[in-house]
Design a protein around this motif. Sequence first.
Motif, short mmCIF file in Angstrom:
data_model
loop_
_atom_site.label_atom_id
_atom_site.label_comp_id
_atom_site.label_asym_id
_atom_site.label_seq_id
_atom_site.Cartn_x
_atom_site.Cartn_y
_atom_site.Cartn_z
N MET A 1 13.45 8.80 -6.38
CA MET A 1 13.89 8.80 -4.98
C MET A 1 12.89 7.99 -4.14
SD MET A 1 16.48 10.89 -5.29
CE MET A 1 16.89 11.34 -6.98
N THR A 2 13.41 7.21 -3.23
CA THR A 2 12.50 6.48 -2.35
C THR A 2 11.94 7.44 -1.29
OG1 THR A 2 14.40 5.89 -0.98
CG2 THR A 2 13.72 4.29 -2.60
N ALA A 3 10.75 7.14 -0.85
CA ALA A 3 10.10 8.03 0.11
C ALA A 3 10.83 7.99 1.45
CB ALA A 3 8.65 7.60 0.30
N SER A 4 10.81 9.09 2.13
CA SER A 4 11.37 9.15 3.47
C SER A 4 10.55 8.25 4.38
CB SER A 4 11.30 10.60 3.97
OG SER A 4 11.79 10.67 5.28
N ARG A 5 11.24 7.43 5.16
CA ARG A 5 10.49 6.48 5.96
C ARG A 5 11.03 6.38 7.37
NH1 ARG A 5 9.94 1.01 2.75
NH2 ARG A 5 11.78 0.75 4.04
N SER A 6 10.13 6.18 8.29
CA SER A 6 10.50 5.88 9.65
C SER A 6 10.93 4.42 9.73
CB SER A 6 9.28 6.11 10.54
OG SER A 6 9.42 5.41 11.76
N GLU A 165 19.48 -3.38 0.27
CA GLU A 165 19.91 -2.63 1.46
C GLU A 165 20.85 -3.47 2.33
OE1 GLU A 165 19.39 0.50 1.94
OE2 GLU A 165 17.74 0.95 0.56
N MET B 1 13.46 9.96 11.04
CA MET B 1 13.14 9.47 9.70
C MET B 1 14.42 9.26 8.90
SD MET B 1 9.80 9.60 9.88
CE MET B 1 9.16 9.99 11.51
N THR B 2 14.49 8.22 8.11
CA THR B 2 15.66 8.03 7.26
C THR B 2 15.59 9.02 6.10
OG1 THR B 2 14.45 6.34 6.06
CG2 THR B 2 15.89 5.58 7.79
N ALA B 3 16.75 9.44 5.63
CA ALA B 3 16.80 10.42 4.55
C ALA B 3 16.26 9.82 3.26
CB ALA B 3 18.24 10.88 4.35
N SER B 4 15.67 10.64 2.47
CA SER B 4 15.22 10.22 1.15
C SER B 4 16.44 9.86 0.31
CB SER B 4 14.47 11.38 0.50
OG SER B 4 14.09 11.03 -0.80
N ARG B 5 16.40 8.72 -0.34
CA ARG B 5 17.58 8.26 -1.05
C ARG B 5 17.23 7.73 -2.42
NH1 ARG B 5 21.05 4.44 2.66
NH2 ARG B 5 19.70 3.06 1.47
N SER B 6 18.12 7.98 -3.34
CA SER B 6 18.03 7.37 -4.65
C SER B 6 18.51 5.92 -4.55
CB SER B 6 18.93 8.14 -5.60
OG SER B 6 19.27 7.34 -6.71
N HIS B 10 23.14 1.86 -5.45
CA HIS B 10 23.10 0.43 -5.13
C HIS B 10 23.66 -0.32 -6.32
CE1 HIS B 10 20.92 0.48 -1.28
NE2 HIS B 10 20.44 1.61 -1.74
N ASP B 62 13.09 4.72 -9.82
CA ASP B 62 13.75 5.63 -8.87
C ASP B 62 15.27 5.65 -9.05
OD1 ASP B 62 11.28 6.10 -7.83
OD2 ASP B 62 11.51 4.69 -6.17
N GLU B 165 15.59 -4.25 6.04
CA GLU B 165 14.85 -4.01 4.80
C GLU B 165 14.59 -5.32 4.07
OE1 GLU B 165 13.52 -1.22 3.91
OE2 GLU B 165 14.55 0.23 5.17
#
Lengths: 452, 452
Positions: A1-6, A165, B1-6, B10, B62, B165
């Motif tokens: 999972m990618t880290a939660s990011r602002s 993305e 914050m953006t949600a944690s995503r796999s 993609h 990930d 991104e």
Amino acid sequence: MTASRSTALHTDRYELTMLDAALRDGTADRRCVFELFGRRLSAGRRFGVVAGTGRLLSLIRDFRFGDDELRFLRDERVVDAATLDFLEVYRFTGSITGYREGELYFPGSPILTVEGTFAEAVVLETLALSVLNHDSAVATAAARMSVAAGDRPLSEMGSRRAGEESAVAAARAAYIAGFGATSNLEAGRAWGIPTMGTAAHAWTLLHDTEEEAFRSQIEALGTDTTLLVDTYDTREGVATAIRVAGTDLGGVRIDSGDLPLVAAEVRAQLDELGATGTRITVTSDLDEYAIAALAASPVDSYGVGTSVVTGSGTPTAGMVYKLVARQDSAGAWVAVAKASTDKASKGGRKAAFRTLDRGTATSELIVVSDGFEDLATAASHRDARSLQVTLMTDGEPDAAFEGHEGVEAAREHHAFAREELPVRGLALSKSDPAIPTVYADAADSAHLASDS
Amino acid sequence: MTASRSTALHTDRYELTMLDAALRDGTADRRCVFELFGRRLSAGRRFGVVAGTGRLLSLIRDFRFGDDELRFLRDERVVDAATLDFLEVYRFTGSITGYREGELYFPGSPILTVEGTFAEAVVLETLALSVLNHDSAVATAAARMSVAAGDRPLSEMGSRRAGEESAVAAARAAYIAGFGATSNLEAGRAWGIPTMGTAAHAWTLLHDTEEEAFRSQIEALGTDTTLLVDTYDTREGVATAIRVAGTDLGGVRIDSGDLPLVAAEVRAQLDELGATGTRITVTSDLDEYAIAALAASPVDSYGVGTSVVTGSGTPTAGMVYKLVARQDSAGAWVAVAKASTDKASKGGRKAAFRTLDRGTATSELIVVSDGFEDLATAASHRDARSLQVTLMTDGEPDAAFEGHEGVEAAREHHAFAREELPVRGLALSKSDPAIPTVYADAADSAHLASDS
């Protein structure tokens, strides 16, 4: 999972150095109006399509500086301690009005108008432009393809030719501008866009024979699936497809060759075999011109990859985010603009209208004001549609423009707005914008000067 | 914050429908070799630059299907229950060998070789191509700009013209290919890239006079800062800048006008005023050709935006991910390739070498094997550099290629590899690749046939 990011560091450093200096010299609290607009349409396009707005509203709400972001700014000495304190509690509390997502735009259209203090509005520049420039470039190209395709369905399948993305955003933008589906599963999950796709050449190559591959695909996906017939020899591929699936086969896909020629041959072969209902999908390096050239060919649907996700030669819409009005030290409003000859812009707050003649657009009317009179009514006596809506109030997005619902609303609005274009505005060839941009002064809206 | 995503969605839908069918028919476990390569260089470029590898390795780690992803696939009926069970425990356990990030590539270069079962390798196609196609397109354009700039520093400042991104990935790719800094703060945090930037036109417009804006900036950032002098009148702007800052002013930035002319005028004016050490930065719509045209002008550094993040006319590298070898039902290896004339590719596993003559590259030697003999030694008797390294083993990335360290290693490797190019390979004009691609059979590596 990618880290939660602002989203807060998706920002050019100079936004924060300006903020830092403005907090020192007392100008940070000056009320400001920033405008996001395009100076021109790219590459002789006749209209542009606004996209990204719904994404942007959510990203602005997530534009908060957390521990990670503040630590980076402190360690790199990007700003001083007072600015870090400001950023720690930062949230955008201003308002945004602008064009609906899916709306058409023309040179000078005030696509977004962002109002707030200098401090809170200047830091949104990079993020707002990233989103709108990318998504609008894709939507503009997609709309041209949609015009070229007419009633035939279009699918977006270009994820592999765009950053991972941006691919999701591109699928969303293409859908708003008239595509019917995407290959990108994340776009399905995040935005509710229909997803499609059956098999690649690897599927046929994986099996010892093409027949085994087709047979297996039909067992898994049913007779209504689409078989990819050009891995080895297209004529043999079609024959095998119908032998295996029967004449009820849903479709065949062609991904190489001289498409008008191959499509005609495949159609004739299918008909000869009795598979008169089997559809033909073509997917090889299509753009709006290739689609237009296939209008008379027996093609049932198009899959478009590279050209739509890269804006068909125009990968960015070239919009800018400019300070157009601000308060002075006494609190009075001043219209401002850069004066340099090749990048001059028009200061002042603006209201925008699409003037119409019996339902057909005739101009983009932009009423400029140095002050803050009620622009929304300035030109309301004309046969015109007001183009701006409130997108965000006190930093809170209007929910109608966000999420899945926002995407569907944008898609509907785009279809509606495109219907208003004069017929010449739909041509693919390079030309002037479909309608001229006309500026008027709010104080004297009867006196209209053309500025196209 | 953006949600944690796999990163797992993609992915183009057809990767999962193929997986679904392969799990049914028993081919899912066949060992496969997929190859990521470019059929040609775009737009008459003489070399390509591999970028994105380090990002991709982390993204593949990930690539796991969590509850959200599985729910979406179930609700949308993308795959059946057995496939959902497979995906729930999925992780890539295969190996990836390939070109180092920063390496040059040519038509047919086997940039990545992905080995695993069909099931685990096929699903990585979309993500791998998204990352490599975007990042390599930017790096290739950036390298040409770096060649054109010579010893003058280059900064990347195009975030606003790329998806939010992709902008971060673009800053990273440009840095690998020779840029020295970026405006993008997230690229600084995520990848350790130096960040830069001082002020925009909005800064000057915010203040009642240009002088106030300059004075405030110098108070905040010091005399060594760079002042943007073209908001109103460049000649007056330069005069004001030196009056306010003194002759120790670090630099001035010019963002509009006829740059060779304006740069010469500004240099003369600065020298006249005694500010002989004040540097000139130019930033207006530069690409590799504009940079080359400024080689004789008194410019100290360049800031490049749109053109670098959009690949200077080539926003995607056009690489593909193809099955080139697999086991048959008896477990024997078979080389496979699509036969269609316009998209034919070369089956078989490949080893790649850059042949050299006294340190200068002479060809891209690709040794093709139908089987699995030790390709790494097949051409080792030649004066050649082996181009492939192990990037991932049993699904675990080699840490040396990830994170900040990976970026620095890639940047160093790029500089090293570019040094090997023949001088004609550095020209900007359209031409054939700088070196030919030569294919050889592993069984008879003395017999080399040109395939360029």
